[in-house]
Enzyme design. Structure first.
Site, short mmCIF file in Angstrom:
data_model
loop_
_atom_site.label_atom_id
_atom_site.label_comp_id
_atom_site.label_asym_id
_atom_site.label_seq_id
_atom_site.Cartn_x
_atom_site.Cartn_y
_atom_site.Cartn_z
N HIS A 189 0.79 -1.23 0.00
CA HIS A 189 0.00 0.00 0.00
C HIS A 189 0.83 1.28 0.00
O HIS A 189 0.29 2.35 -0.22
CB HIS A 189 -0.93 0.03 1.22
CG HIS A 189 -0.23 0.38 2.49
ND1 HIS A 189 0.54 -0.51 3.18
CD2 HIS A 189 -0.16 1.55 3.19
CE1 HIS A 189 1.04 0.09 4.25
NE2 HIS A 189 0.64 1.34 4.28
C1 UD1 Z 1 -1.83 6.05 5.69
C2 UD1 Z 1 -0.50 6.41 6.35
C3 UD1 Z 1 0.44 5.23 6.31
C4 UD1 Z 1 -0.19 3.99 6.90
C5 UD1 Z 1 -1.50 3.74 6.15
C6 UD1 Z 1 -2.23 2.52 6.63
C7 UD1 Z 1 0.06 8.79 5.99
C8 UD1 Z 1 0.97 9.73 5.29
N1 UD1 Z 1 0.16 7.50 5.63
O1 UD1 Z 1 -1.57 5.79 4.31
O2 UD1 Z 1 1.59 5.54 7.08
O3 UD1 Z 1 0.68 2.88 6.73
O4 UD1 Z 1 -2.34 4.88 6.33
O5 UD1 Z 1 -3.34 2.30 5.82
O6 UD1 Z 1 -0.69 9.20 6.84
N2 UD1 Z 1 -8.95 5.52 1.23
C9 UD1 Z 1 -10.22 4.97 1.15
N3 UD1 Z 1 -10.88 4.72 2.32
C10 UD1 Z 1 -10.34 4.98 3.53
C11 UD1 Z 1 -9.07 5.53 3.58
C12 UD1 Z 1 -8.38 5.79 2.45
O7 UD1 Z 1 -10.75 4.73 0.09
O8 UD1 Z 1 -11.01 4.70 4.55
C13 UD1 Z 1 -8.21 5.75 -0.04
C14 UD1 Z 1 -8.35 7.14 -0.58
O9 UD1 Z 1 -8.38 7.03 -1.97
C15 UD1 Z 1 -7.08 7.82 -0.15
C16 UD1 Z 1 -6.07 6.67 -0.19
O10 UD1 Z 1 -6.82 5.53 0.20
O11 UD1 Z 1 -6.73 8.88 -0.98
C17 UD1 Z 1 -4.91 6.84 0.73
O12 UD1 Z 1 -5.36 7.07 2.08
P1 UD1 Z 1 -4.48 7.97 3.08
O13 UD1 Z 1 -5.06 7.96 4.44
O14 UD1 Z 1 -4.24 9.30 2.47
O15 UD1 Z 1 -3.10 7.24 3.13
P2 UD1 Z 1 -2.76 5.69 3.25
O16 UD1 Z 1 -2.16 5.27 1.98
O17 UD1 Z 1 -3.87 4.85 3.79
#
Ligand code: UD1
Length: 353
Positions: free
Chosen positions: A204
């Site tokens: 991820h």
């Molecule tokens: C975040 C953390 C990372 C951690 C990870 C665990 C940061 C910089 N990174 O990364 O350290 O390992 O969480 O998952 O904070 N999305 C959904 N549903 C959700 C959440 C996210 O669809 O409930 C999708 C969205 O398209 C979003 C993307 O996932 O843009 C990334 O989510 P985000 O929270 O920005 O970062 P993670 O990659 O999850």
């Protein structure tokens, strides 16, 4: 004494579980603020119910967005809530944008901050998490280090007078889930029609999912492994694969929905080995005595590399053979503590209120 925890993303809920239990056991008041960084049931609420954490007192509903925007929204709302609640301690966890936002908001208004999982470094500033960790550590008043290596790093950065070695709260959490699985097992075999022997993979991180070429090469290598691989799909990986038109069900690779924590621990325990880019899963693999292959060029959890329990394989060369290597024969050390980190943390918070 009032403790306010700020969480927002999946790995933080896993750390919050044992902390909430220890705080309430000590008879202290605990307010939980969820930034809303993760919002899908599969990424958030299922972790609260499985880890017996009550619903957050407040959800800021910040949601997804570019780093600056997401972090700024959190800072603005958190500052107001911190001023309203005036806790004795604000506890922040790990290295996500929610950690960074809470650290900045609290330090500016002089409310003491305790950072759980302090002192971790990858020394790769291209990772958003590395910046988050450094800022969080330098804004915090109490640095709760999970390992001796983290303590050394904090000392190298001039922070040793604020640092305490407490062990890793993820050990506390894993033990809790292993006990709960004994009482109430989960059946993934039937649900996902799993083969007897399989590898568990998760991918991820931004550096592995942001470019089409990188995802393609990872998926290609996974699909060619000789043992079937199941990959629970993080929303970021799912989004990128659909926009790049990459098939996650190809060759020996099979995608499934994101797993809850109980399901993930059960899957990890039942697997032959693990392939991941997650920090948490590298440790869970180690604690469950499964060989782990990490698709990154560095790790913060250097202890897992001993005797090749964990092997870094950013270029994916011979992934099938490397991931299916034999279990190391040497006895495993226990660098992550004895499962009482959260109780130690609460003791320290109480003494320093
Ligand atoms: C975040 C953390 C990372 C951690 C990870 C665990 C940061 C910089 N990174 O990364 O350290 O390992 O969480 O998952 O904070 N999305 C959904 N549903 C959700 C959440 C996210 O669809 O409930 C999708 C969205 O398209 C979003 C993307 O996932 O843009 C990334 O989510 P985000 O929270 O920005 O970062 P993670 O990659 O999850």
């Amino acid at each position: 004494m009032k403790i306010l925890s700020v969480v927002g993303a999946r790995p933080q809920f896993v750390k919050l579980g044992p902390m909430h239990r220890a705080i309430t056991k000590a008879g202290l008041s605990h307010l939980i603020v969820h930034t809303g960084q993760h919002y899908d049931d599969e990424m958030s609420s299922v972790f609260f119910s499985e880890l017996d954490i009550p619903k957050p007192n407040l959800n800021l509903g910040v949601g997804s967005g570019p780093h600056g925007q997401q972090t700024a929204r959190m800072i603005e709302s958190l500052e107001k809530k911190f001023l309203e609640y005036k806790p004795n301690w604000i506890v922040i966890y790990g290295d996500t944008n929610s950690t960074l936002a809470a650290a900045i908001a609290a330090t500016k208004i002089n409310i003491p901050i305790a950072h759980v999982e302090a002192g971790l470094r990858s020394f790769n500033r291209a990772m958003p998490e590395e910046i988050n960790r450094i800022v969080a550590d330098h804004c915090s008043d109490l640095l709760l280090a999970p390992t001796a290596a983290a303590m050394t790093q904090l000392s190298n950065e001039g922070l040793s007078s604020k640092s305490e070695l407490v062990g890793d709260v993820m050990v506390d959490s894993l033990n809790y889930i292993l006990e709960s699985l004994k009482k109430r097992p989960v059946d993934l075999k039937e649900q996902f029609d799993l083969p007897n022997k399989f590898l568990l993979a998760t991918i991820h991180r931004a550096e592995n999912t942001d470019s089409k070429e990188r995802i393609e090469s990872i998926i290609d290598a996974l699909s060619k492994c000789t043992t079937p691989i199941i990959i629970p799909v993080h929303p970021r990986l799912g989004d990128r694969c659909s926009s790049f038109n990459i098939n996650l069900n190809t060759g020996n690779l099979r995608s499934i929905r994101p797993l809850s924590y109980r399901e993930l621990v059960h899957a990890a325990k039942s697997s032959e080995a693990i392939i991941t880019d997650s920090g948490g899963l590298q440790k869970e693999a180690f604690l469950l005595a499964k060989p782990c292959t990490t698709i990154r060029s560095e790790t913060e959890w250097v202890e897992t590399l001993e005797n090749d329990w964990n092997v870094l394989l950013p270029d994916l060369t011979d992934l099938s053979e490397v991931s299916l290597r034999e279990v190391p024969k040497e006895k495993q050390p226990q660098p992550f503590g004895d499962g009482s980190a959260s109780e130690k943390i609460v003791e320290i918070l109480t003494k320093n209120k």
